[in-house]
Design an enzyme around this catalytic site. Structure first.
Site, PDB file in Angstrom:
ATOM      1  N   SER A   7      20.136 -37.418  66.082  1.00 17.71           N
ATOM      2  CA  SER A   7      19.394 -38.013  64.965  1.00 17.71           C
ATOM      3  C   SER A   7      19.536 -37.153  63.719  1.00 17.71           C
ATOM      4  O   SER A   7      19.062 -36.012  63.684  1.00 17.71           O
ATOM      5  CB  SER A   7      17.919 -38.141  65.324  1.00 17.71           C
ATOM      6  OG  SER A   7      17.182 -38.386  64.144  1.00 17.71           O
ATOM      7  N   HIS A  32      22.746 -41.093  65.249  1.00 20.41           N
ATOM      8  CA  HIS A  32      21.528 -41.905  65.149  1.00 20.41           C
ATOM      9  C   HIS A  32      20.942 -41.757  63.748  1.00 20.41           C
ATOM     10  O   HIS A  32      20.676 -40.648  63.282  1.00 20.41           O
ATOM     11  CB  HIS A  32      20.532 -41.416  66.207  1.00 20.41           C
ATOM     12  CG  HIS A  32      19.294 -42.232  66.315  1.00 20.41           C
ATOM     13  ND1 HIS A  32      19.223 -43.413  67.033  1.00 20.41           N
ATOM     14  CD2 HIS A  32      18.046 -42.044  65.809  1.00 20.41           C
ATOM     15  CE1 HIS A  32      17.993 -43.896  66.979  1.00 20.41           C
ATOM     16  NE2 HIS A  32      17.256 -43.093  66.229  1.00 20.41           N
ATOM     17  N   ASP A  34      18.016 -42.749  61.214  1.00 20.47           N
ATOM     18  CA  ASP A  34      16.624 -43.205  61.178  1.00 20.47           C
ATOM     19  C   ASP A  34      16.224 -43.648  59.780  1.00 20.47           C
ATOM     20  O   ASP A  34      15.976 -42.824  58.904  1.00 20.47           O
ATOM     21  CB  ASP A  34      15.703 -42.061  61.613  1.00 20.47           C
ATOM     22  CG  ASP A  34      15.735 -41.834  63.111  1.00 20.47           C
ATOM     23  OD1 ASP A  34      15.530 -42.801  63.866  1.00 20.47           O
ATOM     24  OD2 ASP A  34      15.967 -40.686  63.526  1.00 20.47           O
ATOM     25  N   MET A  36      13.444 -45.205  57.440  1.00 20.40           N
ATOM     26  CA  MET A  36      11.988 -45.402  57.415  1.00 20.40           C
ATOM     27  C   MET A  36      11.551 -45.836  56.025  1.00 20.40           C
ATOM     28  O   MET A  36      12.033 -45.299  55.029  1.00 20.40           O
ATOM     29  CB  MET A  36      11.275 -44.094  57.748  1.00 20.40           C
ATOM     30  CG  MET A  36      11.660 -43.492  59.075  1.00 20.40           C
ATOM     31  SD  MET A  36      10.766 -41.943  59.317  1.00 20.40           S
ATOM     32  CE  MET A  36      11.474 -41.412  60.875  1.00 20.40           C
ATOM     33  N   HIS A  65      18.762 -47.034  63.366  1.00 23.34           N
ATOM     34  CA  HIS A  65      17.420 -47.358  63.868  1.00 23.34           C
ATOM     35  C   HIS A  65      16.518 -47.679  62.676  1.00 23.34           C
ATOM     36  O   HIS A  65      16.144 -46.791  61.917  1.00 23.34           O
ATOM     37  CB  HIS A  65      16.901 -46.134  64.658  1.00 23.34           C
ATOM     38  CG  HIS A  65      15.483 -46.244  65.120  1.00 23.34           C
ATOM     39  ND1 HIS A  65      14.760 -45.147  65.576  1.00 23.34           N
ATOM     40  CD2 HIS A  65      14.637 -47.310  65.224  1.00 23.34           C
ATOM     41  CE1 HIS A  65      13.551 -45.536  65.915  1.00 23.34           C
ATOM     42  NE2 HIS A  65      13.436 -46.840  65.710  1.00 23.34           N
ATOM     43  N   MET A  67      13.209 -48.437  61.064  1.00 26.99           N
ATOM     44  CA  MET A  67      11.739 -48.402  61.159  1.00 26.99           C
ATOM     45  C   MET A  67      11.206 -48.951  59.849  1.00 26.99           C
ATOM     46  O   MET A  67      10.648 -48.237  59.015  1.00 26.99           O
ATOM     47  CB  MET A  67      11.266 -46.962  61.408  1.00 26.99           C
ATOM     48  CG  MET A  67      11.528 -46.519  62.845  1.00 26.99           C
ATOM     49  SD  MET A  67      11.483 -44.738  63.034  1.00 26.99           S
ATOM     50  CE  MET A  67      13.165 -44.353  62.600  1.00 26.99           C
ATOM     51  N   MET A 136      10.944 -45.984  72.479  1.00 26.10           N
ATOM     52  CA  MET A 136      10.424 -44.803  71.775  1.00 26.10           C
ATOM     53  C   MET A 136       9.619 -43.952  72.757  1.00 26.10           C
ATOM     54  O   MET A 136       8.701 -44.452  73.420  1.00 26.10           O
ATOM     55  CB  MET A 136       9.518 -45.213  70.613  1.00 26.10           C
ATOM     56  CG  MET A 136      10.211 -45.909  69.447  1.00 26.10           C
ATOM     57  SD  MET A 136      11.652 -45.065  68.777  1.00 26.10           S
ATOM     58  CE  MET A 136      10.947 -43.498  68.256  1.00 26.10           C
ATOM     59  N   GLY A 141       8.229 -42.253  63.356  1.00 29.03           N
ATOM     60  CA  GLY A 141       7.827 -41.787  62.017  1.00 29.03           C
ATOM     61  C   GLY A 141       8.221 -40.363  61.714  1.00 29.03           C
ATOM     62  O   GLY A 141       8.489 -40.029  60.568  1.00 29.03           O
ATOM     63  N   PHE A 142       8.279 -39.523  62.736  1.00 29.29           N
ATOM     64  CA  PHE A 142       8.559 -38.110  62.501  1.00 29.29           C
ATOM     65  C   PHE A 142       9.417 -37.534  63.623  1.00 29.29           C
ATOM     66  O   PHE A 142       9.263 -37.921  64.784  1.00 29.29           O
ATOM     67  CB  PHE A 142       7.245 -37.308  62.438  1.00 29.29           C
ATOM     68  CG  PHE A 142       6.326 -37.786  61.353  1.00 29.29           C
ATOM     69  CD1 PHE A 142       6.438 -37.289  60.055  1.00 29.29           C
ATOM     70  CD2 PHE A 142       5.376 -38.768  61.617  1.00 29.29           C
ATOM     71  CE1 PHE A 142       5.612 -37.751  59.040  1.00 29.29           C
ATOM     72  CE2 PHE A 142       4.542 -39.245  60.607  1.00 29.29           C
ATOM     73  CZ  PHE A 142       4.661 -38.734  59.326  1.00 29.29           C
ATOM     74  N   GLY A 143      10.263 -36.556  63.260  1.00 34.23           N
ATOM     75  CA  GLY A 143      10.995 -35.812  64.268  1.00 34.23           C
ATOM     76  C   GLY A 143      10.133 -34.687  64.811  1.00 34.23           C
ATOM     77  O   GLY A 143       9.046 -34.409  64.290  1.00 34.23           O
ATOM     78  N   GLY A 144      10.605 -34.050  65.862  1.00 36.27           N
ATOM     79  CA  GLY A 144       9.960 -32.839  66.362  1.00 36.27           C
ATOM     80  C   GLY A 144       8.659 -33.031  67.120  1.00 36.27           C
ATOM     81  O   GLY A 144       7.891 -32.083  67.288  1.00 36.27           O
ATOM     82  N   ASP A 174      14.319 -42.253  72.603  1.00 40.86           N
ATOM     83  CA  ASP A 174      14.284 -41.583  71.298  1.00 40.86           C
ATOM     84  C   ASP A 174      12.934 -40.898  71.101  1.00 40.86           C
ATOM     85  O   ASP A 174      11.899 -41.558  71.063  1.00 40.86           O
ATOM     86  CB  ASP A 174      14.512 -42.652  70.213  1.00 40.86           C
ATOM     87  CG  ASP A 174      14.541 -42.094  68.798  1.00 40.86           C
ATOM     88  OD1 ASP A 174      14.536 -40.864  68.624  1.00 40.86           O
ATOM     89  OD2 ASP A 174      14.566 -42.923  67.864  1.00 40.86           O
ATOM     90  N   GLY A 196      17.099 -35.131  67.992  1.00 43.54           N
ATOM     91  CA  GLY A 196      17.161 -34.603  66.631  1.00 43.54           C
ATOM     92  C   GLY A 196      16.960 -33.111  66.617  1.00 43.54           C
ATOM     93  O   GLY A 196      17.914 -32.332  66.572  1.00 43.54           O
ATOM     94  N   SER A 197      15.700 -32.695  66.707  1.00 44.69           N
ATOM     95  CA  SER A 197      15.385 -31.268  66.566  1.00 44.69           C
ATOM     96  C   SER A 197      16.012 -30.417  67.673  1.00 44.69           C
ATOM     97  O   SER A 197      16.290 -29.244  67.459  1.00 44.69           O
ATOM     98  CB  SER A 197      13.871 -31.063  66.510  1.00 44.69           C
ATOM     99  OG  SER A 197      13.244 -31.756  67.556  1.00 44.69           O
TER     100      SER A 197
HETATM  101  C1  DX5 Z   1      11.343 -40.716  65.204  1.00 44.32           C
HETATM  102  C2  DX5 Z   1      12.816 -41.000  65.111  1.00 44.32           C
HETATM  103  C3  DX5 Z   1      13.615 -40.130  65.985  1.00 44.32           C
HETATM  104  C4  DX5 Z   1      13.543 -38.666  65.663  1.00 44.32           C
HETATM  105  C5  DX5 Z   1      13.776 -37.901  66.942  1.00 44.32           C
HETATM  106  O1  DX5 Z   1      10.638 -41.662  64.471  1.00 44.32           O
HETATM  107  O2  DX5 Z   1      13.072 -42.339  65.480  1.00 44.32           O
HETATM  108  O3  DX5 Z   1      14.974 -40.554  66.043  1.00 44.32           O
HETATM  109  O4  DX5 Z   1      14.453 -38.241  64.689  1.00 44.32           O
HETATM  110  O5  DX5 Z   1      13.555 -36.554  66.688  1.00 44.32           O
HETATM  111  P1  DX5 Z   1      13.303 -35.501  67.849  1.00 44.32           P
HETATM  112  O6  DX5 Z   1      14.483 -35.526  68.752  1.00 44.32           O
HETATM  113  O7  DX5 Z   1      13.158 -34.228  67.101  1.00 44.32           O
HETATM  114  O8  DX5 Z   1      12.031 -35.915  68.550  1.00 44.32           O
HETATM  115 ZN    ZN Z   2      15.193 -42.944  65.904  1.00 43.01          ZN
END
Ligand code: DX5
Ligand code: ZN
Length: 213
Positions: A7, A32, A34, A36, A65, A67, A136, A141-144, A174, A196-197
């Site tokens: 991501s 990937h 994202d 938003m 993806h 959102m 999901m 909405g957020f990574g990490g 994801d 992602g992270s």
């Molecule tokens: C969250 C995103 C994810 C996100 C995953 O809303 O859809 O794709 O980037 O990030 P990690 O792997 O850090 O949870």
């Molecule tokens: Zn995603």
């Protein structure tokens, strides 16, 4: 075969082209992306003009993806920017069938995404038309964020539905995926892992991606 979809939400945005080239060199199958809108989810990321710029930097699949509340309004833009597969949320405000039809008419692959509270049954009426289902494993909405283990029965149920359909449909997860949670996802039937992270920021992208397989 397990496919890895890093991501770019966790990438260095000041260096996106190089990040995409490095992931390409690491041998990952997908990138990937994202998108938003600050409405469907509480955060704003980037849109089609941004990922269009890095289409030339990655030879694999652009896994987009969405959102966003009204995906149908923007499908043309996402297609033109180089999406190979477009996944959108079954909870969105657009007409689901019309959105599937529009993506397919553009010759692209299509997937539906389920938020944590949405049951597997929500995608059942559309399943046979899909190329991918995305579960999901965090609130979008957020990574990490931390992996939600309680999503695994849903992954398992969808794997059973997909197998029963006899169709080639990818099952993607994801959110919060790392070397440990990846194993659990695969054991429950997922075959595409978004991370992602866990991946970006690592010294060696290939070693990190391979640790998920
Ligand atoms: C969250 C995103 C994810 C996100 C995953 O809303 O859809 O794709 O980037 O990030 P990690 O792997 O850090 O949870
Ligand atoms: Zn995603």
């Amino acid at each position: 075969m397990i496919k890895i979809s890093p991501s770019i939400l966790a990438a260095d945005f000041s260096n996106l082209g190089q990040e995409a080239r490095d992931m390409d060199a690491a041998g990952v199958e997908m990138l990937h992306i994202d998108v938003m809108d600050g409405h469907f989810v509480p955060n704003i990321s980037f849109g089609a003009p941004v990922y269009k710029m890095i289409r030339k930097d990655f030879s694999g699949i652009f896994d987009v993806h969405l959102m966003i509340s009204e995906p149908l309004r923007y499908i043309d833009d996402f297609v033109k920017a180089g999406a190979d597969i477009i996944t959108f949320h079954v909870e969105c405000d657009s007409d689901i069938q019309a959105t599937i039809d529009k993506i397919k008419a553009a010759g692209k692959k299509v997937g539906l995404v389920l938020k944590p509270k949405t049951p597997a049954s929500a995608v059942k009426p559309y399943l046979e038309q899909l190329d991918m289902v995305l579960v999901m494993t965090v609130e979008p909405g957020f990574g990490g964020q931390s992996f939600m283990h309680d999503m695994m029965p849903k992954v398992k149920e969808l794997r059973e539905m997909i197998d029963a359909s006899g169709k080639e449909i990818d099952l993607e997860v994801d959110g919060g995926v790392n070397a440990e949670t990846a194993k659990i996802c695969v054991a429950n039937g997922a075959n595409v892992l978004v991370a992602g992270s866990y991946l970006f920021g690592k010294e060696d992208y290939k070693a990190a991606a391979d640790s998920l397989r």
